[in-house]
Design an enzyme around this catalytic site. Structure first.
Site, short mmCIF file in Angstrom:
data_model
loop_
_atom_site.label_atom_id
_atom_site.label_comp_id
_atom_site.label_asym_id
_atom_site.label_seq_id
_atom_site.Cartn_x
_atom_site.Cartn_y
_atom_site.Cartn_z
N SER A 15 0.84 -1.21 0.00
CA SER A 15 0.00 0.00 0.00
C SER A 15 0.86 1.25 0.00
CB SER A 15 -0.89 0.01 1.24
OG SER A 15 -0.05 0.09 2.40
N HIS A 242 24.13 5.18 -5.69
CA HIS A 242 24.05 5.33 -7.15
C HIS A 242 25.37 5.81 -7.77
CE1 HIS A 242 19.97 4.97 -6.02
NE2 HIS A 242 19.70 6.25 -5.85
N1 LIG Z 1 9.39 5.50 -2.49
C1 LIG Z 1 10.47 5.42 -3.21
O1 LIG Z 1 10.58 5.93 -4.32
C2 LIG Z 1 11.66 4.68 -2.68
C3 LIG Z 1 12.87 4.89 -3.28
C4 LIG Z 1 13.96 4.20 -2.78
C5 LIG Z 1 13.81 3.34 -1.74
N2 LIG Z 1 12.62 3.14 -1.16
C6 LIG Z 1 12.52 2.17 -0.08
O2 LIG Z 1 11.39 1.34 -0.32
C7 LIG Z 1 10.77 0.99 0.89
C8 LIG Z 1 9.32 1.43 0.84
O3 LIG Z 1 9.25 2.81 0.62
P1 LIG Z 1 7.85 3.59 0.59
O4 LIG Z 1 8.15 4.98 0.22
O5 LIG Z 1 6.86 2.83 -0.22
O6 LIG Z 1 7.44 3.52 2.12
P2 LIG Z 1 6.06 3.90 2.82
O7 LIG Z 1 5.06 4.37 1.84
O8 LIG Z 1 6.37 4.81 3.96
O9 LIG Z 1 5.65 2.53 3.52
C9 LIG Z 1 5.55 1.27 2.92
C10 LIG Z 1 4.64 0.39 3.72
O10 LIG Z 1 5.20 0.08 4.98
C11 LIG Z 1 4.14 -0.07 5.93
N3 LIG Z 1 4.38 0.85 7.06
C12 LIG Z 1 4.43 2.18 7.02
N4 LIG Z 1 4.63 2.69 8.26
C13 LIG Z 1 4.75 1.65 9.07
C14 LIG Z 1 4.93 1.49 10.47
N5 LIG Z 1 5.04 2.54 11.27
N6 LIG Z 1 4.99 0.24 10.97
C15 LIG Z 1 4.89 -0.83 10.16
N7 LIG Z 1 4.67 -0.74 8.84
C16 LIG Z 1 4.60 0.46 8.32
C17 LIG Z 1 2.85 0.31 5.25
O11 LIG Z 1 2.17 -0.86 4.85
P3 LIG Z 1 0.90 -1.44 5.64
O12 LIG Z 1 0.30 -0.35 6.47
O13 LIG Z 1 0.00 -1.91 4.57
O14 LIG Z 1 1.46 -2.54 6.44
C18 LIG Z 1 3.30 1.05 4.03
O15 LIG Z 1 2.48 0.88 2.93
C19 LIG Z 1 11.59 1.64 1.99
O16 LIG Z 1 12.53 0.72 2.45
C20 LIG Z 1 12.31 2.78 1.26
O17 LIG Z 1 13.52 3.11 1.91
C21 LIG Z 1 11.55 3.79 -1.62
#
Ligand SMILES: NC(=O)c1ccc[n+]([C@@H]2O[C@H](COP(=O)([O-])OP(=O)(O)OC[C@H]3O[C@@H](n4cnc5c(N)ncnc54)[C@H](OP(=O)(O)O)[C@@H]3O)[C@@H](O)[C@H]2O)c1
EC number: 1.1.1.49
Length: 492
Positions: A15, A242
């Protein structure tokens, strides 16, 4: 096209932002291109209870947001039918056992499993522990792979700790560490252009090359990610990952073939050959700065400290390093690598300046540059000196400029390529632990020294060029930051 085994992708954090913007749309595109195996399911896992119907409606929303011009309904029906949801509430001690139960339905879920951890980095180790506890990492009959998103640790000790934890349950071949830059076609092209051409390799060394610049700049500021950014900084965010990977691809020796092990072995060797930055002479090897208020595209924008609301921060939005590689090919060649936010241009490129020609003819003769544009323009460009027609002997620079991209070429997002590689079992575009460790080993001493030094950090107006003071890292007075990749543009 490689054969892909029937498999299930288990997506933790489905999500979240990454999944919405990159992963789900990427999987959909792969399906549309006919690259997903017929028997392939996607099980999204999240903390909240969501009905299958609501989850599928949510996915439709993600696709509608991404593909504004619409998409093929037949592909959509096929794709949506692959998608399932499982609630894994953190309060339920049996959550992972229940997930295993769900996955045991072999008719729905092929038993080769790829777990994509798109969750908070602090949760990576625990999720792997829990998967292992219920036996889901066990490869006795089927393959089991785990994707760890970026960042893998925040320094060398934390990366080692994470590695120690996950390697209790997983072999190196099961771990897919992401640096999504490696999924970019333009980055993969560096290897191809270097080793699929006879003309470049003989001059790709210290005998001919004066220095190399690897640049990754943005016009964007930190936006609403101020807290994340202030805990991270430019060096950790971009250079450790990168930019150093781009350097490795630019400088590695030819692998014996393009197999994942051979490619990664050469990258590891070159990363490990980078000379540690001398902390006692850090000011000649590393430079940091922060953007101050300024103008971007004619609009006034605030400075970093103002956006953060904390004038005591010494976290850099501009970082430049001078590196040397201690191997015979690169003996004595400086590599200047830099990244910045709110600079006057957004560009990712590799600029190679060649040594002075043996014959100097008149004034104004320039050294040759070879420029590999990665983003936004994918190109390769060679600047050479040529006689100005006429009675006198004078030279000017002309360019051989080739776009890598041609009309009608497919545009593939980095995550699409990486997801496909994951299912194929090809981890050459993922990081080996030795690469991650070498990268942290290199930047950690600078990060630590900078964190300790609380003097106000050098400021540059948003929208400006590199701070004048950054030139302190140049090895020779005639070296300068290379800007526009257009000839006749501002090269100095
Ligand atoms: N966004 C990017 O472009 C990007 C780029 C590089 C790296 N990343 C990496 O990719 C990963 C995901 O990034 P994202 O931006 O998609 O993260 P996000 O939107 O903050 O969170 C991903 C998911 O983690 C769960 N979550 C969020 N807060 C939480 C909490 N307090 N406790 C437990 N679960 C929690 C939620 O899923 P549920 O509530 O459904 O469990 C949420 O959908 C991270 O490791 C980030 O460092 C992301």
């Amino acid at each position: 096209m490689k054969q892909i085994d029937p498999c299930t992708l288990v997506l933790f954090g489905a999500s979240g932002n990454l999944s919405r913007v990159k992963l789900m749309p990427g999987l959909f595109r792969l399906d549309a291109l006919g690259r997903l195996p017929e028997k392939m399911a996607i099980l999204s896992v999240g903390r909240s209870e969501v009905s299958l119907e609501a989850w599928r409606a949510d996915i439709k929303g993600m696709l509608d947001a991404k593909f504004k011009k619409g998409y093929d309904q037949k592909v959509f029906e096929r794709f949506i039918a692959r998608n399932f949801y499982h609630a894994n509430p953190p309060t339920d001690p049996n959550a992972f056992a229940k997930m295993k139960d769900k996955l045991s339905d072999e008719a729905t879920f092929p038993q080769n499993l790829a777990f994509f951890l798109s969750v908070r980095p602090s949760d990576f180790a625990q999720v792997v522990d829990q998967l292992a506890e219920v036996g889901l990492t066990n490869e006795d009959k089927y393959w089991r792979r785990v994707v760890i998103e970026k960042p893998f640790g925040t320094n060398l000790p934390s990366a080692k700790e994470l590695q120690a934890s996950i390697s209790k349950h997983l072999k190196e071949s099961q771990i897919y560490r992401i640096d999504h830059y490696l999924g970019k076609s333009a980055l993969q092209n560096i290897l191809l252009q270097r080793f699929a051409n006879t003309v470049l390799e003989p001059i790709w060394n210290s005998e001919y090359i004066d220095h190399v610049q690897i640049t990754n700049t943005e016009m964007l500021g930190v936006g609403d990610r101020t807290q994340f950014y202030d805990a991270t900084g430019a060096l950790r965010d971009m250079i450790q990952s990168h930019v150093l990977q781009t350097l490795a691809l630019t400088t590695m020796e030819q692998p014996k073939d393009l197999s994942p092990d051979a490619v990664r072995a050469e990258k590891i060797k070159v990363l490990e050959a980078i000379r540690p930055i001398p902390v006692n002479d850090i000011e000649h090897h590393a430079f940091r700065a922060q953007y101050a208020a300024g103008e971007i595209n004619g609009e006034k924008v605030p400075g970093y400290l103002e956006e953060l609301g904390d004038s005591s921060s010494v976290v850099e939005t501009y970082a430049a390093l001078k590196l040397f590689i201690d191997n015979p090919r690169w003996k004595g060649v400086p590599f200047y690598i830099r990244t910045a936010k709110r600079l006057h241009e957004a560009d990712t490129r590799i600029c190679i300046r060649f040594k002075k020609a043996p014959l100097q003819i008149g004034n104004g003769q320039h050294q040759n540059w070879l420029i590999i544009g990665i983003q936004p323009r994918e190109c390769i460009k060679l600047e050479i000196e040529s006689k100005i027609p006429g009675l006198d002997i004078n030279t000017r620079t002309i360019e051989l400029d080739a776009a890598n991209r041609q009309d009608g070429d497919e545009t593939v997002d980095a995550y699409e390529a990486l997801l496909l590689n994951l299912m194929e079992g090809d981890n050459s575009q993922y990081l080996h632990i030795s690469e991650v460790e070498a990268q942290w080993r290199l930047v950690d001493p600078v990060i630590e020294a900078w964190a300790k030094d609380r003097k106000p950090v050098h400021q540059y107006p948003a929208g400006s060029r590199d701070p004048e003071a950054s030139k302190v890292i140049f090895e020779h007075e005639d070296q300068f930051w290379r800007y526009s990749i257009q000839l006749g543009g501002d090269a100095h």
